[in-house]
Write a protein that holds these residues in place. Structure first.
Motif, short mmCIF file in Angstrom:
data_model
loop_
_atom_site.label_atom_id
_atom_site.label_comp_id
_atom_site.label_asym_id
_atom_site.label_seq_id
_atom_site.Cartn_x
_atom_site.Cartn_y
_atom_site.Cartn_z
N VAL A 1 0.69 -0.93 0.01
CA VAL A 1 0.47 -0.02 -0.05
C VAL A 1 0.95 1.29 -0.28
O VAL A 1 1.73 1.59 0.88
CB VAL A 1 -0.60 0.31 1.77
CG1 VAL A 1 -1.55 1.21 1.58
CG2 VAL A 1 -2.11 -1.06 1.35
N LEU B 1 2.07 5.11 0.66
CA LEU B 1 1.61 6.07 1.51
C LEU B 1 1.24 7.34 0.64
O LEU B 1 2.40 7.83 0.37
CB LEU B 1 2.01 6.22 2.58
CG LEU B 1 2.25 4.89 3.57
CD1 LEU B 1 3.10 5.10 4.86
CD2 LEU B 1 0.73 4.55 4.38
N ASP B 2 0.34 8.10 1.40
CA ASP B 2 -0.33 9.47 0.35
C ASP B 2 0.22 10.83 1.12
O ASP B 2 0.04 10.41 2.98
CB ASP B 2 -1.11 10.27 -0.77
CG ASP B 2 -2.37 10.09 0.60
OD1 ASP B 2 -2.30 9.72 1.21
OD2 ASP B 2 -3.20 9.80 -0.03
N SER C 1 -1.31 12.34 3.01
CA SER C 1 -2.83 12.31 3.78
C SER C 1 -2.15 11.82 5.21
O SER C 1 -2.50 11.37 6.32
CB SER C 1 -4.34 12.49 3.05
OG SER C 1 -5.04 12.15 4.27
N SER C 2 -2.04 9.92 4.32
CA SER C 2 -1.87 9.65 5.71
C SER C 2 -0.21 9.96 6.69
O SER C 2 -0.97 9.68 7.49
CB SER C 2 -0.71 8.35 4.82
OG SER C 2 -1.72 7.20 3.82
N TYR C 3 0.36 10.61 5.88
CA TYR C 3 1.51 11.16 7.38
C TYR C 3 1.05 12.43 7.66
O TYR C 3 1.11 11.99 8.82
CB TYR C 3 2.66 11.80 6.42
CG TYR C 3 3.11 10.74 5.38
CD1 TYR C 3 4.21 10.17 5.93
CD2 TYR C 3 3.12 9.85 4.19
CE1 TYR C 3 5.39 8.81 5.35
CE2 TYR C 3 4.03 9.28 3.53
CZ TYR C 3 4.89 9.15 3.88
OH TYR C 3 5.73 7.44 3.67
N SER C 4 0.31 13.00 7.01
CA SER C 4 -0.74 14.48 7.65
C SER C 4 -1.69 13.50 9.08
O SER C 4 -1.36 14.49 10.49
CB SER C 4 -1.91 15.00 7.00
OG SER C 4 -0.41 15.37 5.82
N ASN C 5 -2.22 12.32 9.26
CA ASN C 5 -3.47 11.41 10.21
C ASN C 5 -2.60 11.45 10.87
O ASN C 5 -2.35 11.51 12.04
CB ASN C 5 -4.22 11.22 9.42
CG ASN C 5 -4.77 11.49 9.04
OD1 ASN C 5 -5.71 12.43 9.07
ND2 ASN C 5 -5.89 10.23 7.42
N VAL C 6 -0.54 11.07 10.40
CA VAL C 6 0.35 10.08 12.05
C VAL C 6 0.27 11.44 12.84
O VAL C 6 0.15 11.37 13.83
CB VAL C 6 1.13 9.19 10.79
CG1 VAL C 6 2.54 9.11 12.23
CG2 VAL C 6 1.01 8.45 10.36
N VAL D 1 7.88 10.59 11.47
CA VAL D 1 7.31 9.78 9.98
C VAL D 1 7.88 11.62 9.56
O VAL D 1 7.44 10.94 8.07
CB VAL D 1 6.32 10.86 11.32
CG1 VAL D 1 5.08 10.66 9.58
CG2 VAL D 1 5.25 9.12 11.32
N LEU E 1 -0.32 18.71 6.56
CA LEU E 1 0.80 17.62 6.67
C LEU E 1 1.99 18.56 7.46
O LEU E 1 2.59 18.54 8.58
CB LEU E 1 1.85 16.96 5.97
CG LEU E 1 3.17 16.35 5.98
CD1 LEU E 1 3.32 14.98 4.75
CD2 LEU E 1 4.49 17.35 5.58
#
Length: 182
Positions: free
Chosen positions: A1, A3-4, A6-11, A44, A71
């Motif tokens: 999968v 990561l974009d 948005s994925s990093y932003s959420n973490v 991250v 992000l």
């Protein structure tokens, strides 16, 4: 999968210990959580930087990973919880270089996070060419001020003024279509 951004932003958002959480009877625990959050944020952001380098070497422009204002604002806020000021400034500088120079994602939220976590020295180094003496004095006062989320404050007006002075390339990709409004 894959990561974009948005994925990093959420973490990164999850790494932030909210100010209201810091006013508990368990200050030591909250401070440990804040430090842990900043340590995770550093990892991250490093992974994001590495993924950017890997994606930029791909032959397809569609495969290149770009950041977004979320992000960078969340990353800066999480880094602001770190205890080591000199290391923090180095990391904050790198995040701002990625945000402004490389991705053109600087907006009012990114600037507000930057001003909240960067030392006055770093603020002058990074923003110096774009501020005059009056704006510089206001920035120093900003470091001591508190803001509310419901009204437009003088600091928000200051940040808007500063955004207009920055190179347009720094904010060319700052528009994010999102339900949160920024």
């Amino acid at each position: 999968v894959a990561l974009d951004a948005s994925s990093y932003s959420n973490v990164l958002r999850a790494c932030i210990v909210q100010p209201r959480d810091r006013r508990t009877d368990q200050n030591e625990t909250v401070e440990k959580e804040a430090l842990l959050g900043s340590q995770i944020a550093i990892k991250v952001l490093q992974q994001f930087s590495d993924a950017r380098r890997t994606s930029s070497s791909s032959e397809s422009a569609a495969g290149v990973l770009y950041g977004n204002p979320h992000l960078y604002a969340f990353g800066l806020r999480a880094l602001g919880q770190a205890g080591n000021a000199s290391q923090q400034d180095d990391l904050v500088r790198r995040v701002m270089e990625m945000c402004c120079v490389e991705d053109g994602c600087c907006n009012n939220h990114v600037l507000q996070a930057f001003l909240a976590v960067a030392s006055p020295t770093l603020q002058r180094q990074f923003l110096g060419p774009y501020i005059d003496d009056t704006l510089a004095k206001m920035l120093l006062l900003q470091n001591k001020a508190t803001t509310t989320a419901t009204t437009t404050t003088p600091i928000e007006k200051l940040i808007r003024n500063l955004l207009m002075r920055l190179p347009p390339e720094w904010s060319q990709h700052a528009q994010v279509r999102h339900r949160s409004g920024w």
